[in-house]
Enzyme design. Structure first.
Site, PDB file in Angstrom:
ATOM      1  N   TYR A   1     -29.140 107.644-102.998  1.00  0.00           N
ATOM      2  CA  TYR A   1     -28.652 106.307-103.365  1.00  0.00           C
ATOM      3  C   TYR A   1     -28.017 106.335-104.754  1.00  0.00           C
ATOM      4  O   TYR A   1     -26.905 105.827-104.948  1.00  0.00           O
ATOM      5  CB  TYR A   1     -29.812 105.316-103.333  1.00  0.00           C
ATOM      6  CG  TYR A   1     -29.438 103.900-103.694  1.00  0.00           C
ATOM      7  CD1 TYR A   1     -28.745 103.092-102.799  1.00  0.00           C
ATOM      8  CD2 TYR A   1     -29.798 103.356-104.933  1.00  0.00           C
ATOM      9  CE1 TYR A   1     -28.404 101.785-103.122  1.00  0.00           C
ATOM     10  CE2 TYR A   1     -29.468 102.050-105.263  1.00  0.00           C
ATOM     11  CZ  TYR A   1     -28.778 101.270-104.358  1.00  0.00           C
ATOM     12  OH  TYR A   1     -28.441  99.980-104.690  1.00  0.00           O
TER      13      TYR A   1
ATOM     14  N   SER B   1     -24.939  99.888-108.860  1.00  0.00           N
ATOM     15  CA  SER B   1     -26.348  99.787-109.235  1.00  0.00           C
ATOM     16  C   SER B   1     -26.544 100.445-110.590  1.00  0.00           C
ATOM     17  O   SER B   1     -25.828 101.394-110.940  1.00  0.00           O
ATOM     18  CB  SER B   1     -27.222 100.493-108.191  1.00  0.00           C
ATOM     19  OG  SER B   1     -28.563 100.587-108.636  1.00  0.00           O
TER      20      SER B   1
END
Length: 251
Positions: free
Chosen positions: A140, A127
């Site tokens: 995350y 990501s």
């Protein structure tokens, strides 16, 4: 290029993973999906394993270790959006297991066979948040940062073996992981959310080209480089948005 290749993919029951699996299959690959839920789309085989527990990860690794894989695509993900103190211990642990430990363990399981055959590709879907570590996405972001670091280290370790490592970092994608609160945050901060079809196509293109590191989206890809050089500048650029996000959780 992918005709006849056997692909092991996690996260194929999700909105993005299903599209990636579908596009790889359209290229002639044989798709083996691994996860808790069988994908709704057309696949060649399903392996049911839970990547959110240590026992499930180990069972999955043992199940795939002795099979001749051409590609491993680590795409399964879990996301907590909010202050880190509001994340439950169970959510915290399972998030790191799914986002970081499982991809590493599966890569460890398939790499020996790929090396022995002198050919293979490990594809880790990270990501942009793994390079620009956003407030309220702390666990995350840090898990994806770990996956980015692992991908770079594994690539160096496998140099000369015929096994390539591809790391693809999309920005936010409109899937079930994008909650109503994330949508509200995106509206407040003007965060881009990409359609899954376009992101899936770019992931498959990176796989076919055997790219090394791919960062999707502008200006996010630019901020990745800027953050590596001048993180304090990025801190200041993001601070206003961080304050806006904090107000979402003060209600």
């Amino acid at each position: 290029m992918l005709e006849g290749k056997t692909v092991l993919i996690t996260g194929a029951s999700g909105g993005l993973g299903a599209l990636v699996a579908e596009q790889l299959r359209a290229e002639g690959a044989r798709i083996v999906a691994l996860g808790r839920s069988r994908p709704a789309g057309s696949i060649d085989q399903f392996l049911r394993h839970d990547l959110s527990t240590p026992e499930g990860i180990e069972a999955a690794a043992q199940a795939v270790a002795d099979r001749p894989w051409d590609l491993l695509v680590n795409l399964a993900g879990a996301q907590h959006f909010g202050p880190v103190e509001q994340e439950t211990p169970a959510q915290l642990v399972s998030g790191y297991l799914v986002n970081l430990v499982a991809p590493v363990r599966l890569a460890q399981a398939v790499a020996p066979g790929m090396k022995a055959r002198g050919s293979g590709q490990v594809v880790n879907i990270g990501s942009i948040f793994g390079s620009i570590n956003f407030a309220h996405f702390a666990t995350y972001s840090s898990a994806k940062a770990g996956l980015r670091g692992f991908s770079q280290a594994l690539r160096r370790e496998l140099a000369g073996t015929g096994v390539d490592v591809t790391y693809v970092a999309p920005r936010a994608v409109r899937t079930a992981m994008i909650s109503e609160r994330v949508l509200e945050f995106a509206k407040l901060t003007q965060m881009h959310i990409d359609p899954p079809e376009a992101t899936a196509a770019r992931i498959v293109a990176a796989i076919k080209a055997r790219r090394r590191d791919v960062y999707l989206g502008f200006p996010e890809a630019f901020f990745v480089r800027l953050n590596a050089l001048l993180p304090g500048l990025v801190d200041r650029a993001l601070s206003a948005n961080d304050r806006k996000a904090a107000r979402l959780f003060a209600r």
